[in-house]
Scaffold this motif. Structure first.
Motif: not given
Length: 188
Positions: A170-171, A173-176
């Motif tokens: 998971e990136l 700050g995402y989901p934005m």
């Protein structure tokens, strides 16, 4: 118009994220439970008498054998056990497990107690359900995680270079998500 104490935007976003998370869990469970994914030496199908619902079965010995197989394959003992609710319920009611914890003063066996019994750090019972398209008329939900028991090594911390089971990236700050706002168009 405002409704005190209720954040409608957060509620709507949580509903969407729950649906996305369920889809991700369904995909992960489908992949993890697919026996074709594993070599024959890395899976065991229990016979009728060895199933966890049978009092003569030996869950601790079976798990010890499986733990050794994982260690020989990856060089580390598994630290996580994942199972569906049917397997979890069968294990916590199994005579050998109940015998182990009969003097604890507890009425029921917990996931933490099963972790201690099997000498793994974490026991997870996947309780998610989904409604397949074919079952829409009957509204009969299906368990995402089946009757199987999965032993895995899951590293602690953020070292992604350690061999592990079931990475999901998971990136940060995402989901934005943007701040919700009320908009009323009178363009007609």
């Amino acid at each position: 118009m405002s409704i005190p104490g209720i954040d409608l935007g957060q509620g709507a976003m949580r509903m969407v994220l729950d649906a996305v998370d369920l889809g991700l869990e369904f995909d992960a469970a489908t992949m993890a439970r697919n026996t074709a994914t594993y070599a024959a030496s890395n899976r065991v199908t229990l016979t009728t008498t060895a199933r966890r619902t049978q009092s003569a079965s030996t869950p601790q010995a079976d798990v010890d054998v499986a733990k050794e197989a994982v260690r020989r394959f990856i060089g580390r003992y598994p630290n996580t056990m994942v199972m569906g609710p049917n397997a979890f319920n069968a294990l916590k009611r199994h005579a050998a497990v109940r015998e182990q914890f009969k003097y604890t003063g507890r009425d029921s066996v917990t996931a933490e107690m099963l972790a201690a019994f099997f000498d793994v750090k974490t026991v997870v019972c996947g309780k998610a359900v989904f409604l397949p398209d074919a079952a829409l008329s009957t509204a009969q939900a299906t368990d995402v995680w089946g009757d199987d028991l999965i032993l895995a090594y899951v590293p602690e911390g953020d070292n992604f270079m350690v061999p592990a089971y079931g990475y999901t990236y998971e990136l940060l700050g995402y989901p934005m998500v943007e701040t919700p706002y009320y908009e009323r168009h009178n363009d007609w």
